[in-house]
Design a protein around this motif. Structure first.
Motif, PDB file in Angstrom:
ATOM      1  N   PRO A 224      -8.667 -44.378  22.543  1.00 17.15           N
ATOM      2  CA  PRO A 224      -9.877 -44.683  21.775  1.00 17.15           C
ATOM      3  C   PRO A 224      -9.747 -46.005  21.030  1.00 17.15           C
ATOM      4  O   PRO A 224      -8.636 -46.503  20.805  1.00 17.15           O
ATOM      5  CB  PRO A 224      -9.982 -43.496  20.789  1.00 17.15           C
ATOM      6  N   PRO A 225     -10.858 -46.573  20.594  1.00 19.38           N
ATOM      7  CA  PRO A 225     -10.808 -47.900  19.959  1.00 19.38           C
ATOM      8  C   PRO A 225     -10.136 -47.906  18.595  1.00 19.38           C
ATOM      9  O   PRO A 225      -9.631 -48.936  18.169  1.00 19.38           O
ATOM     10  CB  PRO A 225     -12.282 -48.290  19.848  1.00 19.38           C
ATOM     11  N   PHE A 226     -10.119 -46.771  17.886  1.00 18.54           N
ATOM     12  CA  PHE A 226      -9.593 -46.751  16.520  1.00 18.54           C
ATOM     13  C   PHE A 226      -8.432 -45.772  16.373  1.00 18.54           C
ATOM     14  O   PHE A 226      -8.181 -45.266  15.285  1.00 18.54           O
ATOM     15  CB  PHE A 226     -10.708 -46.379  15.536  1.00 18.54           C
ATOM     16  N   PHE A 227      -7.730 -45.505  17.455  1.00 18.80           N
ATOM     17  CA  PHE A 227      -6.725 -44.451  17.397  1.00 18.80           C
ATOM     18  C   PHE A 227      -5.466 -44.932  16.678  1.00 18.80           C
ATOM     19  O   PHE A 227      -5.085 -46.101  16.746  1.00 18.80           O
ATOM     20  CB  PHE A 227      -6.359 -43.976  18.795  1.00 18.80           C
ATOM     21  N   ALA A 228      -4.841 -43.980  15.989  1.00 17.63           N
ATOM     22  CA  ALA A 228      -3.578 -44.201  15.282  1.00 17.63           C
ATOM     23  C   ALA A 228      -2.889 -42.851  15.170  1.00 17.63           C
ATOM     24  O   ALA A 228      -3.527 -41.804  15.327  1.00 17.63           O
ATOM     25  CB  ALA A 228      -3.831 -44.803  13.897  1.00 17.63           C
ATOM     26  N   PRO A 229      -1.585 -42.823  14.913  1.00 17.32           N
ATOM     27  CA  PRO A 229      -0.886 -41.534  14.833  1.00 17.32           C
ATOM     28  C   PRO A 229      -1.349 -40.660  13.681  1.00 17.32           C
ATOM     29  O   PRO A 229      -1.211 -39.446  13.733  1.00 17.32           O
ATOM     30  CB  PRO A 229       0.589 -41.944  14.650  1.00 17.32           C
ATOM     31  N   CYS A 230      -1.872 -41.270  12.616  1.00 20.09           N
ATOM     32  CA  CYS A 230      -2.252 -40.536  11.410  1.00 20.09           C
ATOM     33  C   CYS A 230      -3.772 -40.536  11.252  1.00 20.09           C
ATOM     34  O   CYS A 230      -4.429 -41.566  11.447  1.00 20.09           O
ATOM     35  CB  CYS A 230      -1.597 -41.181  10.185  1.00 20.09           C
TER      36      CYS A 230
ATOM     37  N   LEU B 102      -9.389 -43.049  10.189  1.00 22.78           N
ATOM     38  CA  LEU B 102     -10.581 -43.178   9.353  1.00 22.78           C
ATOM     39  C   LEU B 102     -10.658 -44.578   8.734  1.00 22.78           C
ATOM     40  O   LEU B 102     -11.743 -45.158   8.629  1.00 22.78           O
ATOM     41  CB  LEU B 102     -10.561 -42.116   8.258  1.00 22.78           C
ATOM     42  N   SER B 103      -9.511 -45.107   8.334  1.00 20.36           N
ATOM     43  CA  SER B 103      -9.487 -46.449   7.747  1.00 20.36           C
ATOM     44  C   SER B 103      -9.888 -47.507   8.772  1.00 20.36           C
ATOM     45  O   SER B 103     -10.637 -48.446   8.455  1.00 20.36           O
ATOM     46  CB  SER B 103      -8.087 -46.737   7.197  1.00 20.36           C
TER      47      SER B 103
ATOM     48  N   ILE C 221     -14.092 -51.154  11.079  1.00 17.09           N
ATOM     49  CA  ILE C 221     -14.491 -51.530  12.446  1.00 17.09           C
ATOM     50  C   ILE C 221     -13.367 -52.351  13.081  1.00 17.09           C
ATOM     51  O   ILE C 221     -13.572 -53.452  13.621  1.00 17.09           O
ATOM     52  CB  ILE C 221     -15.822 -52.305  12.475  1.00 17.09           C
ATOM     53  N   ASP C 222     -12.165 -51.806  12.989  1.00 12.53           N
ATOM     54  CA  ASP C 222     -10.957 -52.517  13.411  1.00 12.53           C
ATOM     55  C   ASP C 222     -10.588 -52.109  14.840  1.00 12.53           C
ATOM     56  O   ASP C 222      -9.855 -51.154  15.058  1.00 12.53           O
ATOM     57  CB  ASP C 222      -9.814 -52.192  12.438  1.00 12.53           C
TER      58      ASP C 222
ATOM     59  N   CYS D 278     -22.425 -51.108  21.099  1.00 12.85           N
ATOM     60  CA  CYS D 278     -22.454 -49.735  20.565  1.00 12.85           C
ATOM     61  C   CYS D 278     -21.676 -49.616  19.266  1.00 12.85           C
ATOM     62  O   CYS D 278     -22.096 -48.909  18.340  1.00 12.85           O
ATOM     63  CB  CYS D 278     -21.879 -48.758  21.592  1.00 12.85           C
ATOM     64  N   LEU D 279     -20.537 -50.293  19.174  1.00 21.59           N
ATOM     65  CA  LEU D 279     -19.645 -50.153  18.016  1.00 21.59           C
ATOM     66  C   LEU D 279     -19.976 -51.195  16.953  1.00 21.59           C
ATOM     67  O   LEU D 279     -19.161 -52.051  16.594  1.00 21.59           O
ATOM     68  CB  LEU D 279     -18.187 -50.282  18.457  1.00 21.59           C
ATOM     69  N   ARG D 280     -21.188 -51.103  16.427  1.00 22.20           N
ATOM     70  CA  ARG D 280     -21.610 -51.974  15.336  1.00 22.20           C
ATOM     71  C   ARG D 280     -21.732 -51.158  14.059  1.00 22.20           C
ATOM     72  O   ARG D 280     -22.187 -50.017  14.076  1.00 22.20           O
ATOM     73  CB  ARG D 280     -22.939 -52.646  15.667  1.00 22.20           C
ATOM     74  N   ASP D 281     -21.331 -51.775  12.932  1.00 18.69           N
ATOM     75  CA  ASP D 281     -21.301 -51.048  11.664  1.00 18.69           C
ATOM     76  C   ASP D 281     -22.694 -50.582  11.262  1.00 18.69           C
ATOM     77  O   ASP D 281     -22.906 -49.412  10.929  1.00 18.69           O
ATOM     78  CB  ASP D 281     -20.694 -51.950  10.584  1.00 18.69           C
ATOM     79  N   ALA D 282     -23.649 -51.477  11.260  1.00 19.71           N
ATOM     80  CA  ALA D 282     -25.012 -51.130  10.870  1.00 19.71           C
ATOM     81  C   ALA D 282     -25.664 -50.283  11.955  1.00 19.71           C
ATOM     82  O   ALA D 282     -25.756 -50.709  13.112  1.00 19.71           O
ATOM     83  CB  ALA D 282     -25.824 -52.396  10.617  1.00 19.71           C
ATOM     84  N   ALA D 283     -26.108 -49.103  11.582  1.00 21.90           N
ATOM     85  CA  ALA D 283     -26.680 -48.181  12.565  1.00 21.90           C
ATOM     86  C   ALA D 283     -27.884 -48.788  13.275  1.00 21.90           C
ATOM     87  O   ALA D 283     -28.084 -48.575  14.475  1.00 21.90           O
ATOM     88  CB  ALA D 283     -27.073 -46.867  11.878  1.00 21.90           C
ATOM     89  N   GLY D 284     -28.692 -49.563  12.553  1.00 18.50           N
ATOM     90  CA  GLY D 284     -29.884 -50.137  13.149  1.00 18.50           C
ATOM     91  C   GLY D 284     -29.607 -51.240  14.146  1.00 18.50           C
ATOM     92  O   GLY D 284     -30.504 -51.623  14.902  1.00 18.50           O
ATOM     93  N   ARG D 285     -28.383 -51.782  14.174  1.00 19.86           N
ATOM     94  CA  ARG D 285     -28.043 -52.873  15.086  1.00 19.86           C
ATOM     95  C   ARG D 285     -27.345 -52.383  16.352  1.00 19.86           C
ATOM     96  O   ARG D 285     -27.035 -53.182  17.228  1.00 19.86           O
ATOM     97  CB  ARG D 285     -27.152 -53.889  14.371  1.00 19.86           C
ATOM     98  N   ARG D 286     -27.091 -51.090  16.436  1.00 24.24           N
ATOM     99  CA  ARG D 286     -26.421 -50.573  17.627  1.00 24.24           C
ATOM    100  C   ARG D 286     -27.395 -50.460  18.798  1.00 24.24           C
ATOM    101  O   ARG D 286     -28.606 -50.328  18.602  1.00 24.24           O
ATOM    102  CB  ARG D 286     -25.834 -49.182  17.338  1.00 24.24           C
ATOM    103  N   LEU D 287     -26.823 -50.481  19.975  1.00 29.53           N
ATOM    104  CA  LEU D 287     -27.611 -50.301  21.184  1.00 29.53           C
ATOM    105  C   LEU D 287     -28.079 -48.849  21.244  1.00 29.53           C
ATOM    106  O   LEU D 287     -27.256 -47.938  21.376  1.00 29.53           O
ATOM    107  CB  LEU D 287     -26.767 -50.632  22.417  1.00 29.53           C
TER     108      LEU D 287
END
Length: 641
Positions: A363-369, A374-375, A380-381, A403-412
């Motif tokens: 996944p794009p934001f995966f980490a062991p913890c 969540l961080s 959006i790292d 798709c992975l845009r912070d502002a909900a209104g700017r997403r596809l």
């Protein structure tokens, strides 16, 4: 025309003359529909989408089964929702696959032998929100879409709605991909397009999921070209949000008839209300949180969460008992945009995160913890790491970024995603051939971690008694020398063996570590794992109490219509409370959970109701009091993010 080599997911090339966009072809054997999605090139080769259909006999058989189920539901007392007590009489219930959350069962009809999926959804506290849940369930029942599992029947009692859903026995996307040796970017685009079509139809009907993950979709059967269906409708997240709104500033649960908090206990009453908020168990698992949109994930950061256990997992104790503060952060978001729009925007984000996974294996934001995941979502790292994205097309990267845009209104938007070139043309601009071998290794590792998370949480929640969850956390903390917040699966197995859970440890080794071989370790966030175990234990305790409450209430009412009324209302006369709490099985449950003994509970609850002149006991209020009176987790220092 000549069909060139074809893949399992319906991407192939068709050599023909004069094929136009959108034109259909059918063979004479299995009657598949070939939908041309790209015009022929100079060599007369075009690209098409393989859409299998069934023979008339197969269609008639399936239609007959669905019609029979609908007729049974319609004829039985002619009610909109049947009584949940009828479920055991109609269906033989079995355990569901590991990927399914608690409250999900395989239901085999006792007469027809047809397997279905039973999904039990905890009702929200507010009567108004309960009406909205019923409306959403009926709307789901009316859906007719090839990409959405059909809801055939709805059962109800005072505690939950039970949905009988079409069984999709073909496994997950992970199962299908890992069973093959060849997987191309074009096939990722096909899978994403099927997911988009399912979610688009939901949105068109005024419904949205809010937190879809790869496990939300299942193949209808094990056939090579089985339909991919949305089998999880996101109702639990919706109920979780409604309950948070109620306990964090909306209508108070203490206003409900017969609630023990009529007598008022100051801050304790407010804290107890937090327990009433039905937890969304999928938010406890790191491998599912990785697909959350920021507006869903951010309230879980900084200890702002509905569960004292989640506060423990993400924030770490601060020298006192770990108490959860009910977060209204995402409810503030929903005040700015209506619930449907917010969940639909979250769906768009999740589609982008799933596409990222199907292109590189993680996944794009995966980490062991879990806290680190969540961080990263909050910031959006994410990035397209060159070793794994060197053969991925620019169209695919553009789709993910939109798709992975912070502002909900700017997403596809999901409804427009089908027109994106990568989805519309099925990644025609991507390099030919299978993706890098690292893709399969990454995917196998992620899938193995997710299975260990789900299996350990489900098994240990059934086996562990009061105090054992905290001891498990303490042992994990001691083993975590670097205080990084996670352990390897081998370390976890060793700790489970020392605590006497050898069977669970061996199952993790045999079923996952050896079967899903990967030249590396799986890392488990033990804070999130213990939080998940504790939340599931509370859910199981409530279900057991409810079964005994139903039996006792029916016996107290003398059966017949009074028994049905007791089941629907979920209430018991106050003078019967002590007898219920003195039941041997109820006492065993209270002892295992660490709640006060029957005499103490009876005295406190009688006192509250005497002060409020309430003469009945509501099960939901009783269960909330019992859960709140469980000893909360003691402080454990040394957790680092």
């Amino acid at each position: 025309f000549a069909i060139l080599p074809q893949s399992q997911f319906g991407v192939a090339r068709l050599g023909c003359v004069g094929a136009g966009m959108g034109q259909h072809f059918c063979s004479l054997s299995h009657n598949p529909r070939l939908n041309v999605v790209k015009r022929p090139d100079a060599d007369g080769v075009c690209q098409f989408d393989y859409m299998p259909t069934y023979s008339q006999a197969e269609q008639a058989d399936e239609l007959e089964v669905f019609e029979a189920a609908q007729m049974i539901a319609t004829d039985r007392d002619n009610r909109s929702c049947e009584r949940s007590s009828l479920v055991p009489a109609l269906f033989d219930l079995h355990e569901s696959p590991l990927q399914d959350p608690p409250g999900t069962y395989v239901a085999v009809h006792r007469t027809t032998g047809v397997a279905r999926r039973l999904v039990v959804v905890r009702k929200p506290r507010s009567p108004e929100m309960q009406d909205q849940l019923r409306t959403a369930a009926r709307r789901l029942q009316s859906l007719r879409c090839e990409g959405v599992a059909r809801v055939l029947e709805i059962f109800e009692d005072s505690r939950a709605l039970s949905l009988v859903v079409e069984e999709c026995s073909g496994g997950t996307v992970f199962d299908r991909i890992l069973s093959r040796q060849y997987f191309a970017e074009q096939e990722s685009a096909v899978i994403i397009r099927h997911m988009i079509q399912s979610l688009s139809f939901m949105h068109h009907c005024g419904l949205a999921h809010g937190h879809p993950s790869p496990d939300s979709f299942r193949f209808q059967s094990s056939e090579a070209h089985a339909t991919l269906k949305l089998a999880d409708f996101g109702l639990e997240l919706r109920v979780h949000g409604w309950d948070l709104a109620m306990t964090s500033g909306g209508s108070s649960p203490s206003k409900s008839p017969g609630c023990p908090r009529h007598c008022g206990h100051g801050d304790a009453a407010a804290a107890a209300a937090a327990v009433i908020a039905s937890p969304c168990l999928q938010l406890y698992e790191a491998c599912r949180v990785a697909f959350c949109a920021p507006e869903i994930a951010r309230p879980l950061l900084g200890g702002n969460c509905s569960s004292r256990w989640l506060a423990h997992a993400d924030e770490g104790p601060k020298g006192s008992e770990v108490t959860g503060n009910v977060s209204n952060s995402h409810m503030e978001l929903l005040e700015e945009m209506d619930l449907f729009a917010a969940l639909a925007a979250a769906d768009a984000w999740s589609v982008g995160a799933i596409a990222f996974l199907l292109l590189c294996g993680y996944p794009p934001f995966f980490a062991p913890c879990r806290h680190h995941i969540l961080s990263r979502i909050d910031k959006i790292d994410f990035s397209f790491d060159p070793p794994f994205w060197s053969k991925i097309s620019e169209d695919a990267k553009d789709f993910v970024q939109q798709c992975l845009r912070d502002a909900a209104g700017r997403r596809l938007p999901v409804c427009e995603a089908q027109r994106h070139p990568w989805v519309r043309d099925l990644a025609d601009s991507s390099p030919q051939g299978s993706m890098l071998p690292a893709f399969i290794n990454n995917l196998r590792r992620f899938y193995r971690t997710s299975l260990i998370e789900a299996y350990a949480a489900n098994c240990l929640s059934e086996k562990m008694r009061h105090g054992e969850v905290e001891r498990l956390y303490s042992h994990c903390l001691e083993a975590d020398v670097m205080k990084c917040g996670y352990l390897t699966s081998a370390d976890l197995r060793h700790i489970l063996e020392t605590q006497g859970h050898t069977e669970v440890a061996e199952a993790i080794a045999v079923c996952f570590t050896r079967t899903l071989r990967y030249p590396g370790e799986s890392y488990i966030d033990y804070g999130a794992l213990t939080a998940s175990i504790a939340a599931r234990r509370e859910r199981l305790l409530e279900e057991e109490l409810w079964r005994h409450f139903q039996d006792f209430a029916c016996a107290a009412c003398g059966g017949g219509g009074y028994a049905q009324e007791a089941e629907i209302a979920g209430r018991l006369p106050l003078d019967r409370l002590n007898s219920f709490l003195q039941d041997a099985e109820v006492q065993r449950l209270l002892q295992d959970s660490g709640a006060p003994d029957a005499a103490t509970l009876s005295t406190e609850l009688h006192g509250c109701r005497a002060a409020s002149e309430v003469e009945v006991v509501d099960f939901n209020d009783l269960a909330a009091e019992i859960l709140w009176r469980q000893p909360r987790q003691a402080a454990v220092t040394g957790v680092v993010r």
